[in-house]
Write an enzyme that holds these catalytic residues in place. Structure first.
Site, PDB file in Angstrom:
ATOM      1  N   ASP A   1       6.671   4.709  11.012  1.00 40.15           N
ATOM      2  CA  ASP A   1       6.129   3.847  10.990  1.00 40.15           C
ATOM      3  C   ASP A   1       4.564   4.937  11.596  1.00 40.15           C
ATOM      4  O   ASP A   1       5.455   5.557  12.673  1.00 40.15           O
ATOM      5  CB  ASP A   1       6.705   2.184  11.918  1.00 40.15           C
ATOM      6  CG  ASP A   1       6.611   2.118  11.120  1.00 40.15           C
ATOM      7  OD1 ASP A   1       7.223   1.985   9.555  1.00 40.15           O
ATOM      8  OD2 ASP A   1       7.197  -0.028  10.682  1.00 40.15           O
TER       9      ASP A   1
ATOM     10  N   ASP B   1       5.622  -8.665   1.157  1.00 44.79           N
ATOM     11  CA  ASP B   1       6.073  -9.105   2.960  1.00 44.79           C
ATOM     12  C   ASP B   1       5.957 -10.699   3.165  1.00 44.79           C
ATOM     13  O   ASP B   1       4.979 -11.115   3.076  1.00 44.79           O
ATOM     14  CB  ASP B   1       5.290  -7.978   3.923  1.00 44.79           C
ATOM     15  CG  ASP B   1       5.274  -6.953   3.822  1.00 44.79           C
ATOM     16  OD1 ASP B   1       6.071  -6.626   3.108  1.00 44.79           O
ATOM     17  OD2 ASP B   1       4.256  -6.045   3.887  1.00 44.79           O
TER      18      ASP B   1
END
Length: 242
Positions: free
Chosen positions: A9, A131
């Site tokens: 990330d 998500d």
């Protein structure tokens, strides 16, 4: 054997991790993401998951230079997500070296565009990022919630050739508390022809083995590696047995 896909990330060009999508919880692990990407390749990793957290907030990719450096310096199969909401953004990510592009918000906010991308670029290159927060799809860098459920959005695009879905339970992400086994088992059972990638909450190799035994084909692992809950040696030995 389940495929393990390590996560990188990125915020400000650095490798970080968040907890439950909270940007205020940012912790930097590597100042240069290429360093850890090379480590993963040396361990035997084949596929890398890169999330442009700046891009997710800005609604446009912001760390393409990181992607370019990793794609140039390694042979990793890179899947990249974060802020991909236009055809121009999608093309820029592919041109920067990603082989798969993760699209989440666009599938909710502009499903016609996502359907077109599946057709134009092929389902092997376009991944649905589903998500979930409280049972509904979260969008815009997890900052907003929609009214659409995970199964609903997969069911919408399955007839259009969708073949890859990454499902992250946001309540589990970065918490090292174990994944939502029931959620992934249900989705893989409901959509047997689609690769459901489990993401969020992986805390040990035991979690990965359980997902494998349940028939889940791939799993994204981030914080568990960076915090040492899964060691590089454990990862190397597991990858040797894939």
């Amino acid at each position: 054997m389940i495929e393990i896909i390590p996560a990188i990330d990125v915020i400000g060009g650095q490798c970080v991790r968040l907890s439950q999508g909270n940007y205020d919880s940012k912790k930097v692990y590597y100042k240069d993401p290429l360093e850890v990407a090379r480590i993963y390749q040396d361990l035997g990793v084949r596929r890398l998951h890169i999330v442009d957290l700046d891009g997710a907030k800005a609604s446009s990719p912001c760390n393409l230079s990181v992607l370019e450096r990793i794609s140039t310096a390694t042979t990793l199969d890179i899947q990249y997500g974060g802020g991909i909401k236009t055809s121009e953004s999608l093309r820029s990510v592919l041109e920067a070296g990603a082989s798969r592009v993760i699209c989440g918000s666009i599938a909710v906010l502009n499903p016609d565009s996502f359907e077109e991308w599946l057709s134009v670029y092929g389902p092997e290159h376009v991944i649905l990022g589903a998500d979930t927060k409280n049972g509904k799809i979260a969008i815009n860098g997890w900052l907003d919630s929609s009214t659409i459920g995970v199964s609903d959005i997969i069911r919408k695009f399955a007839p259009r050739g969708l073949s890859q879905v990454i499902c992250t339970d946001i309540s589990k992400d970065g918490m090292l508390s174990g994944p939502s086994f029931d959620l992934y088992n249900r989705l893989q059972s409901e959509f047997p022809d689609i690769e459901i990638t489990a993401s969020g909450g992986i805390s040990s190799m035991s979690d990965i083995k359980t997902l494998d035994s349940n028939g889940i084909r791939s799993v994204i692992v981030g914080k568990a590696i960076y915090e040492g809950a899964i060691t590089f040696e454990e990862l190397r030995l597991c990858l040797q047995n894939e």
